[in-house]
Design a protein around this motif. Structure first.
Motif, PDB file in Angstrom:
ATOM      1  N   ASN A 173       0.819  -1.215   0.000  1.00  0.00           N
ATOM      2  CA  ASN A 173       0.000   0.000   0.000  1.00  0.00           C
ATOM      3  C   ASN A 173       0.847   1.256   0.000  1.00  0.00           C
ATOM      4  N   GLU A 174       1.980   1.218   0.700  1.00  0.00           N
ATOM      5  CA  GLU A 174       2.821   2.407   0.792  1.00  0.00           C
ATOM      6  C   GLU A 174       3.575   2.689  -0.512  1.00  0.00           C
ATOM      7  N   ASP A 175       3.448   1.784  -1.482  1.00  0.00           N
ATOM      8  CA  ASP A 175       4.121   1.981  -2.764  1.00  0.00           C
ATOM      9  C   ASP A 175       3.249   2.680  -3.797  1.00  0.00           C
ATOM     10  N   ILE A 176       2.017   3.021  -3.430  1.00  0.00           N
ATOM     11  CA  ILE A 176       1.118   3.708  -4.356  1.00  0.00           C
ATOM     12  C   ILE A 176       0.216   4.631  -3.550  1.00  0.00           C
ATOM     13  N   ARG A 177       0.129   5.887  -3.963  1.00  0.00           N
ATOM     14  CA  ARG A 177      -0.618   6.856  -3.181  1.00  0.00           C
ATOM     15  C   ARG A 177      -2.106   6.493  -3.109  1.00  0.00           C
ATOM     16  N   ASN A 178      -2.710   6.198  -4.267  1.00  0.00           N
ATOM     17  CA  ASN A 178      -4.138   5.897  -4.302  1.00  0.00           C
ATOM     18  C   ASN A 178      -4.352   4.390  -4.399  1.00  0.00           C
ATOM     19  N   TRP A 179      -3.925   3.658  -3.384  1.00  0.00           N
ATOM     20  CA  TRP A 179      -3.973   2.191  -3.480  1.00  0.00           C
ATOM     21  C   TRP A 179      -5.398   1.659  -3.453  1.00  0.00           C
ATOM     22  N   LYS A 180      -6.290   2.294  -2.710  1.00  0.00           N
ATOM     23  CA  LYS A 180      -7.667   1.801  -2.626  1.00  0.00           C
ATOM     24  C   LYS A 180      -8.371   1.868  -3.977  1.00  0.00           C
ATOM     25  N   GLY A 181      -8.031   2.868  -4.773  1.00  0.00           N
ATOM     26  CA  GLY A 181      -8.674   3.018  -6.065  1.00  0.00           C
ATOM     27  C   GLY A 181      -8.072   2.164  -7.158  1.00  0.00           C
ATOM     28  N   GLY A 187      -1.200  -3.563 -12.244  1.00  0.00           N
ATOM     29  CA  GLY A 187      -0.178  -2.822 -11.527  1.00  0.00           C
ATOM     30  C   GLY A 187      -0.310  -2.927 -10.026  1.00  0.00           C
ATOM     31  N   PHE A 188      -1.523  -3.354  -9.571  1.00  0.00           N
ATOM     32  CA  PHE A 188      -1.713  -3.531  -8.130  1.00  0.00           C
ATOM     33  C   PHE A 188      -2.646  -4.709  -7.836  1.00  0.00           C
ATOM     34  N   LEU A 189      -2.739  -5.630  -8.774  1.00  0.00           N
ATOM     35  CA  LEU A 189      -3.561  -6.818  -8.574  1.00  0.00           C
ATOM     36  C   LEU A 189      -2.890  -7.757  -7.581  1.00  0.00           C
ATOM     37  N   PRO A 190      -3.656  -8.443  -6.737  1.00  0.00           N
ATOM     38  CA  PRO A 190      -3.058  -9.357  -5.752  1.00  0.00           C
ATOM     39  C   PRO A 190      -2.146 -10.401  -6.392  1.00  0.00           C
ATOM     40  N   GLU A 191      -2.551 -10.932  -7.541  1.00  0.00           N
ATOM     41  CA  GLU A 191      -1.734 -11.965  -8.172  1.00  0.00           C
ATOM     42  C   GLU A 191      -0.419 -11.408  -8.709  1.00  0.00           C
ATOM     43  N   GLU A 192      -0.393 -10.119  -9.056  1.00  0.00           N
ATOM     44  CA  GLU A 192       0.862  -9.495  -9.474  1.00  0.00           C
ATOM     45  C   GLU A 192       1.764  -9.258  -8.272  1.00  0.00           C
TER      46      GLU A 192
END
Length: 277
Positions: A173-181, A187-192
């Motif tokens: 989460n700390e690697d992307i500002r808008n992680w919830k969105g 780029g932020f999928l769990p499998e990735e």
């Protein structure tokens, strides 16, 4: 101005997705390169032939560079990819074969570099952007599988290895500002993100995160659109992933974020790490 280097004691490695080397130079990359003067430079999305890349580096820093450059030859990636490792340190063998499916993709190149820490296999990697639920995502998954297999080979060799580049995946989460969105977006999928978990469990280290634990960012990519850069709404997707012993030699890591939007030479910022002997 970077601190003066003592080549016998340390070396710096910079990685940056230039989003087209010619465009980056027109926007001012040469001034950054001349000031930073890295010992090893990893580039992604070069989008230029060997002679153009070599001439641009020579113009900025003088001659004497050894360049390992993998140009894309596939119709689908030509003009959009290309990776390189450049250095003025002594260099040995270079390799670009990762998996037959990605021959000609211009997304992986290795160069054995003689550094103050010993021989280091330095890799420049450019992972697919992907698109959830499409064939583009299938390509990205297959590429990450191939990277995983090669990382295991490099780790088992027992030698130092450093895989730098644009991974197009944020880990935490700390690697992307808008992680919830972005939970359901490429780029932020769990499998990735699970690929990082596997790599780090096997002994690989996210060098920048190890030196900046528990903080947001430092981000390395911001959209050209809107006010993402000014508001620091970014992603940390440009990484140094190193074998454990080499990662332990890292003494400092910075993102060379441009002072202003107008002074950016790419939508990515260089990520620079200093390693000790």
């Amino acid at each position: 101005m970077p601190a003066a280097k003592t080549p016998q004691q340390q070396f710096t490695v910079a990685t940056v997705n230039v989003n087209g080397i010619r465009a980056a130079v027109r926007r001012g990359m040469g001034a950054w390169l001349a000031e930073r003067d890295p010992d090893v430079l990893c580039l992604q999305e070069v989008r230029a032939p060997d002679e153009v890349l070599g001439a641009l580096l020579d113009e900025a820093l003088g001659d004497g560079w050894h360049i390992a450059h993998c140009e894309p030859t596939d119709a689908g990636t030509k003009g959009r990819a290309g990776v390189a490792v450049a250095t003025r340190l002594p260099a040995g063998e270079q390799r670009s074969a990762l998996h037959p499916r990605f021959d000609g993709a211009g997304r992986w190149v290795e160069l054995d570099v003689e550094t103050p820490a010993g021989t280091v296999t330095v890799v420049s990697v450019y992972v697919h952007t992907g698109e959830a639920g499409t064939e583009k995502q299938d390509d990205k998954t297959a590429f990450l599988d191939a990277v995983t297999a090669r990382l295991e080979q490099l780790r088992r060799s027992g030698n130092h290895a450093l895989v730098c580049g644009d991974y197009n995946v944020a880990h935490r989460n700390e690697d992307i500002r808008n992680w919830k969105g972005n939970l359901k977006k490429a780029g932020f999928l769990p499998e990735e993100r699970a690929y990082y978990d596997r790599w780090f469990a096997a002994g690989w280290v996210d060098v920048v995160r190890s030196l900046h634990p528990g903080v947001e960012g430092p981000y390395s990519w911001w959209s050209w659109r809107g006010q993402a850069f000014d508001r620091d709404t970014g992603w940390r997707i440009d990484l140094h992933v190193a074998t454990g012993e080499l990662a332990a030699r890292a003494t400092g890591a910075v993102v060379d974020r441009a002072p202003s939007y107008a002074e950016r030479f790419s939508d990515h910022a260089p990520v620079v790490v200093t390693y000790g002997a």
